[in-house]
Design a protein around this motif. Structure first.
Motif, short mmCIF file in Angstrom:
data_model
loop_
_atom_site.label_atom_id
_atom_site.label_comp_id
_atom_site.label_asym_id
_atom_site.label_seq_id
_atom_site.Cartn_x
_atom_site.Cartn_y
_atom_site.Cartn_z
N MET A 93 -27.59 3.01 23.34
CA MET A 93 -26.74 4.20 23.52
C MET A 93 -27.55 5.36 24.10
O MET A 93 -28.67 5.63 23.66
CB MET A 93 -26.15 4.61 22.16
N ILE A 94 -26.92 6.05 25.05
CA ILE A 94 -27.52 7.29 25.59
C ILE A 94 -26.48 8.39 25.42
O ILE A 94 -25.27 8.11 25.35
CB ILE A 94 -27.94 7.10 27.07
N VAL A 95 -26.93 9.64 25.33
CA VAL A 95 -26.00 10.77 25.27
C VAL A 95 -26.60 11.92 26.10
O VAL A 95 -27.82 12.10 26.12
CB VAL A 95 -25.73 11.20 23.81
N TRP A 96 -25.74 12.66 26.79
CA TRP A 96 -26.17 13.84 27.56
C TRP A 96 -25.67 15.09 26.85
O TRP A 96 -24.54 15.13 26.36
CB TRP A 96 -25.59 13.78 28.97
N VAL A 97 -26.52 16.10 26.81
CA VAL A 97 -26.21 17.34 26.10
C VAL A 97 -26.83 18.50 26.88
O VAL A 97 -27.89 18.34 27.48
CB VAL A 97 -26.74 17.25 24.64
N LEU A 98 -26.15 19.64 26.89
CA LEU A 98 -26.73 20.79 27.59
C LEU A 98 -28.08 21.14 26.95
O LEU A 98 -28.22 21.13 25.72
CB LEU A 98 -25.78 21.99 27.51
N ARG A 99 -29.04 21.43 27.80
CA ARG A 99 -30.40 21.72 27.32
C ARG A 99 -30.40 22.83 26.27
O ARG A 99 -31.15 22.79 25.30
CB ARG A 99 -31.28 22.13 28.51
N ASP A 100 -29.52 23.83 26.46
CA ASP A 100 -29.55 24.99 25.56
C ASP A 100 -28.70 24.80 24.31
O ASP A 100 -28.57 25.73 23.51
CB ASP A 100 -29.12 26.24 26.32
N ASN A 101 -28.11 23.63 24.14
CA ASN A 101 -27.29 23.35 22.95
C ASN A 101 -28.21 22.84 21.83
O ASN A 101 -28.25 21.66 21.49
CB ASN A 101 -26.21 22.32 23.30
N GLY A 102 -28.96 23.79 21.27
CA GLY A 102 -29.98 23.44 20.28
C GLY A 102 -29.42 22.72 19.07
O GLY A 102 -30.05 21.81 18.53
N GLY A 103 -28.23 23.14 18.63
CA GLY A 103 -27.63 22.52 17.43
C GLY A 103 -27.37 21.04 17.64
O GLY A 103 -27.76 20.21 16.82
N ALA A 104 -26.73 20.71 18.77
CA ALA A 104 -26.43 19.30 19.04
C ALA A 104 -27.72 18.51 19.26
O ALA A 104 -27.84 17.36 18.83
CB ALA A 104 -25.50 19.17 20.24
N ARG A 105 -28.70 19.13 19.91
CA ARG A 105 -29.97 18.43 20.13
C ARG A 105 -30.63 18.10 18.80
O ARG A 105 -31.15 17.00 18.61
CB ARG A 105 -30.90 19.27 21.01
N SER A 106 -30.60 19.05 17.85
CA SER A 106 -31.18 18.77 16.52
C SER A 106 -30.45 17.62 15.84
O SER A 106 -31.06 16.78 15.17
CB SER A 106 -31.10 20.00 15.61
N PHE A 107 -29.13 17.61 16.01
CA PHE A 107 -28.30 16.54 15.43
C PHE A 107 -28.74 15.17 15.99
O PHE A 107 -29.00 14.23 15.23
CB PHE A 107 -26.84 16.84 15.75
N TYR A 108 -28.87 15.07 17.33
CA TYR A 108 -29.27 13.79 17.93
C TYR A 108 -30.70 13.41 17.50
O TYR A 108 -30.98 12.24 17.27
CB TYR A 108 -29.16 13.83 19.46
N GLU A 109 -31.57 14.41 17.40
CA GLU A 109 -32.94 14.13 16.98
C GLU A 109 -32.94 13.64 15.53
O GLU A 109 -33.65 12.71 15.17
CB GLU A 109 -33.83 15.37 17.16
#
Ligand SMILES: CC(C)(COP(=O)(O)OP(=O)(O)OC[C@H]1O[C@@H](n2cnc3c(N)ncnc32)[C@H](O)[C@@H]1OP(=O)(O)O)[C@@H](O)C(=O)NCCC(=O)NCCS
Length: 143
Positions: free
Chosen positions: A93-109
């Protein structure tokens, strides 16, 4: 994060049609999260769309209403999408997220996603950056 012209162009009827077609078509998987009788989030996934090397499955979208975030709905939706990808015999699975969407990036991490790469994306009048996170195997998703 998104420009006003883009947000103003969004049309509820257009989206309703689009989602009807996507759900009826059956090639992807769409899930909702419920709180009692209310739908408070959704997610969808299916075959990877852009020909990214090493990935055949993609988490296309995931949204939880702001007032229902942080209660496990996002995790539950990812669990459902992962089960859907397995059903489609897509092993990763891959997902794309806006670079500045810190909340979603933390979620994926938090879920064990590994940074793949950054690329530009034009949304309405804005030139933005998006980043991808990948799971080489669906077994690597850490709930
Ligand atoms: C990103 C999103 C889907 C996460 O859903 P959620 O229901 O809030 O997440 P959950 O409650 O299931 O959280 C799962 C784990 O991720 C962590 N997490 C979730 N959001 C986080 C944040 N903003 N910052 C840090 N960690 C976060 C949680 O702490 C939890 O880990 P824990 O159990 O170890 O504490 C949700 O916040 C959302 O809809 N955001 C707006 C839309 C969006 O950006 N979508 C992604 C577009 S690519």
């Amino acid at each position: 994060m998104l420009p006003d012209d883009f947000l103003a162009s969004l049309d509820e009827a257009g989206y309703e049609d689009r989602w009807r077609r996507i759900i009826a078509d059956g090639s992807s998987r769409v899930f909702v999260a419920a709180d009692g009788l209310d739908i408070v989030g959704f997610a969808s996934g299916g075959r990877e769309r852009a020909g990214e090397d090493g990935y055949s499955g993609e988490l296309y979208a995931i949204y939880v209403l702001r007032e229902f975030q942080g209660r496990g709905h996002g995790r539950g939706l990812v669990r459902a999408v992962v089960a859907g990808l397995r059903e489609l015999e897509l092993p990763d699975m891959i997902v794309w997220v806006l670079r500045d969407n810190g909340g979603a990036r933390s979620f994926y991490e938090r879920l064990g996603g590994v940074y793949v790469r950054t690329q530009p994306i034009t949304i309405g009048s804005a030139l933005l950056q998006e980043v991808s996170y990948g799971w080489r195997s669906l077994d690597d998703v850490n709930y």
